[in-house]
Design a protein around this motif. Structure first.
Motif, PDB file in Angstrom:
ATOM      1  N   VAL A 183      32.549  50.533  51.066  1.00 14.85           N
ATOM      2  CA  VAL A 183      33.799  50.169  50.641  1.00 14.85           C
ATOM      3  C   VAL A 183      34.675  50.138  51.714  1.00 14.85           C
ATOM      4  O   VAL A 183      35.608  49.256  51.550  1.00 14.85           O
ATOM      5  N   PHE A 184      34.732  50.675  52.887  1.00 13.29           N
ATOM      6  CA  PHE A 184      35.217  50.586  54.088  1.00 13.29           C
ATOM      7  C   PHE A 184      34.917  49.292  54.542  1.00 13.29           C
ATOM      8  O   PHE A 184      35.818  48.669  55.086  1.00 13.29           O
ATOM      9  N   ALA A 185      33.722  48.728  54.520  1.00 14.04           N
ATOM     10  CA  ALA A 185      33.408  47.309  54.999  1.00 14.04           C
ATOM     11  C   ALA A 185      34.171  46.255  54.166  1.00 14.04           C
ATOM     12  O   ALA A 185      34.714  45.175  54.992  1.00 14.04           O
ATOM     13  N   ASN A 186      34.375  46.396  52.975  1.00 15.11           N
ATOM     14  CA  ASN A 186      35.015  45.485  51.984  1.00 15.11           C
ATOM     15  C   ASN A 186      36.605  45.354  52.600  1.00 15.11           C
ATOM     16  O   ASN A 186      37.214  44.509  52.502  1.00 15.11           O
ATOM     17  N   TYR A 187      36.995  46.610  52.723  1.00 16.23           N
ATOM     18  CA  TYR A 187      38.548  46.749  53.200  1.00 16.23           C
ATOM     19  C   TYR A 187      38.691  46.413  54.196  1.00 16.23           C
ATOM     20  O   TYR A 187      39.663  45.540  54.460  1.00 16.23           O
ATOM     21  N   ASP A 188      37.837  46.356  55.187  1.00  9.16           N
ATOM     22  CA  ASP A 188      37.934  45.632  56.693  1.00  9.16           C
ATOM     23  C   ASP A 188      37.980  44.376  56.672  1.00  9.16           C
ATOM     24  O   ASP A 188      38.746  43.905  57.174  1.00  9.16           O
ATOM     25  N   CYS A 189      37.098  43.878  55.840  1.00 11.93           N
ATOM     26  CA  CYS A 189      37.178  42.407  55.633  1.00 11.93           C
ATOM     27  C   CYS A 189      38.409  41.806  55.198  1.00 11.93           C
ATOM     28  O   CYS A 189      39.009  41.096  55.549  1.00 11.93           O
ATOM     29  N   TYR A 190      38.944  42.312  54.023  1.00 10.48           N
ATOM     30  CA  TYR A 190      40.416  42.046  53.401  1.00 10.48           C
ATOM     31  C   TYR A 190      41.269  42.314  54.716  1.00 10.48           C
ATOM     32  O   TYR A 190      42.290  41.220  54.546  1.00 10.48           O
ATOM     33  N   ARG A 191      41.241  43.466  55.399  1.00 13.70           N
ATOM     34  CA  ARG A 191      42.264  43.414  56.438  1.00 13.70           C
ATOM     35  C   ARG A 191      42.224  42.353  57.449  1.00 13.70           C
ATOM     36  O   ARG A 191      43.254  41.634  57.936  1.00 13.70           O
ATOM     37  N   LEU A 199      35.022  35.643  59.599  1.00 12.12           N
ATOM     38  CA  LEU A 199      35.803  36.685  60.035  1.00 12.12           C
ATOM     39  C   LEU A 199      34.960  37.765  60.394  1.00 12.12           C
ATOM     40  O   LEU A 199      35.357  39.088  60.562  1.00 12.12           O
ATOM     41  N   GLU A 200      33.573  37.746  60.572  1.00 13.59           N
ATOM     42  CA  GLU A 200      32.788  38.701  61.027  1.00 13.59           C
ATOM     43  C   GLU A 200      32.881  39.876  60.010  1.00 13.59           C
ATOM     44  O   GLU A 200      32.569  41.082  60.629  1.00 13.59           O
ATOM     45  N   CYS A 201      32.684  39.597  58.749  1.00 13.21           N
ATOM     46  CA  CYS A 201      32.566  40.579  57.654  1.00 13.21           C
ATOM     47  C   CYS A 201      31.124  40.658  57.294  1.00 13.21           C
ATOM     48  O   CYS A 201      30.320  39.822  57.216  1.00 13.21           O
ATOM     49  N   GLN A 202      30.792  42.036  56.522  1.00 14.66           N
ATOM     50  CA  GLN A 202      29.732  41.980  56.047  1.00 14.66           C
ATOM     51  C   GLN A 202      29.395  41.092  54.555  1.00 14.66           C
ATOM     52  O   GLN A 202      30.314  40.799  53.921  1.00 14.66           O
ATOM     53  N   LYS A 203      28.303  40.534  54.661  1.00 12.04           N
ATOM     54  CA  LYS A 203      28.037  39.651  53.515  1.00 12.04           C
ATOM     55  C   LYS A 203      28.600  40.369  52.194  1.00 12.04           C
ATOM     56  O   LYS A 203      27.858  41.167  52.005  1.00 12.04           O
ATOM     57  N   GLY A 204      29.129  39.366  51.234  1.00 11.22           N
ATOM     58  CA  GLY A 204      29.397  39.987  50.079  1.00 11.22           C
ATOM     59  C   GLY A 204      30.623  40.839  50.120  1.00 11.22           C
ATOM     60  O   GLY A 204      30.674  41.435  48.989  1.00 11.22           O
ATOM     61  N   SER A 205      31.439  41.082  51.093  1.00  8.68           N
ATOM     62  CA  SER A 205      32.428  41.830  50.935  1.00  8.68           C
ATOM     63  C   SER A 205      33.703  41.460  50.100  1.00  8.68           C
ATOM     64  O   SER A 205      34.393  42.340  49.779  1.00  8.68           O
ATOM     65  N   GLN A 257      37.988  41.341  44.247  1.00  9.47           N
ATOM     66  CA  GLN A 257      38.367  42.506  44.091  1.00  9.47           C
ATOM     67  C   GLN A 257      39.719  42.906  44.667  1.00  9.47           C
ATOM     68  O   GLN A 257      40.818  43.693  44.353  1.00  9.47           O
ATOM     69  N   HIS A 258      40.330  42.059  45.759  1.00  7.46           N
ATOM     70  CA  HIS A 258      41.311  42.197  46.591  1.00  7.46           C
ATOM     71  C   HIS A 258      42.317  41.155  46.503  1.00  7.46           C
ATOM     72  O   HIS A 258      43.282  41.436  47.103  1.00  7.46           O
ATOM     73  N   GLY A 259      41.841  40.030  45.892  1.00  9.61           N
ATOM     74  CA  GLY A 259      42.998  38.949  45.687  1.00  9.61           C
ATOM     75  C   GLY A 259      42.392  37.719  45.129  1.00  9.61           C
ATOM     76  O   GLY A 259      41.075  37.835  44.417  1.00  9.61           O
ATOM     77  N   TYR A 260      42.858  36.495  44.995  1.00  9.00           N
ATOM     78  CA  TYR A 260      42.237  35.442  44.698  1.00  9.00           C
ATOM     79  C   TYR A 260      42.184  34.373  45.766  1.00  9.00           C
ATOM     80  O   TYR A 260      42.984  34.320  46.754  1.00  9.00           O
ATOM     81  N   PHE A 261      41.494  33.338  45.532  1.00  7.35           N
ATOM     82  CA  PHE A 261      41.241  32.388  46.435  1.00  7.35           C
ATOM     83  C   PHE A 261      41.677  30.903  45.660  1.00  7.35           C
ATOM     84  O   PHE A 261      41.162  30.762  44.626  1.00  7.35           O
ATOM     85  N   PHE A 262      41.985  29.875  46.242  1.00  8.39           N
ATOM     86  CA  PHE A 262      42.117  28.524  45.785  1.00  8.39           C
ATOM     87  C   PHE A 262      41.399  27.743  47.118  1.00  8.39           C
ATOM     88  O   PHE A 262      41.406  28.060  48.356  1.00  8.39           O
TER      89      PHE A 262
END
Length: 122
Positions: free
Chosen positions: A17-25, A68-74, A100-105
């Motif tokens: 969960v923290f990794a997903n939030y970090d990617c969002y940040r 973004l150097e995020c975990q895959k699937g974040s 879960q954190h927003g949306y993309f176009f």
């Protein structure tokens, strides 16, 4: 022993969960904005964009996570919907992708770059 296993499971899940939030940040530049635009290039996504746009946008978001150097699937994609603005012209296609954190176009330009705009949920 049961408590130890439950504690380890909770630790693993909270790390995810923290990794997903970090990617969002990271996507929102430490929350200094409500949306952000990115450009990525992915051979996989470009090849798929005309025939299988849903797979192409998954590849594009995966490429963005790497950028973004995020975990895959974040971003945990929930819903994907693609439409051609000009019917019959695949280059006019725009995809709406919910996470879960927003949306993309997501769209493709004439230089075969994938343009990604991420907007956070309110």
């Amino acid at each position: 022993m049961k408590k130890v296993i439950l504690m380890l499971l909770a630790l693993v899940l909270s790390g995810s969960v923290f990794a997903n939030y970090d990617c969002y940040r990271r996507a929102l530049n430490d929350f200094s904005s409500d949306s952000a635009a990115f450009q990525v290039y992915s051979d996989d996504a470009i090849e798929l964009y005309e025939e299988r746009p849903e797979k192409a946008v998954k590849a594009a978001v995966s490429e963005l996570e790497g950028k973004l150097e995020c975990q895959k699937g974040s971003f945990e994609l929930v819903k994907i919907s693609c439409k051609e603005v000009v019917p019959g012209n695949f280059i006019s296609r725009v995809c709406y992708v919910e996470s879960q954190h927003g949306y993309f176009f997501i769209s493709m330009d004439m230089m075969e770059q994938l343009n990604i705009v991420f907007n956070r949920w309110d």
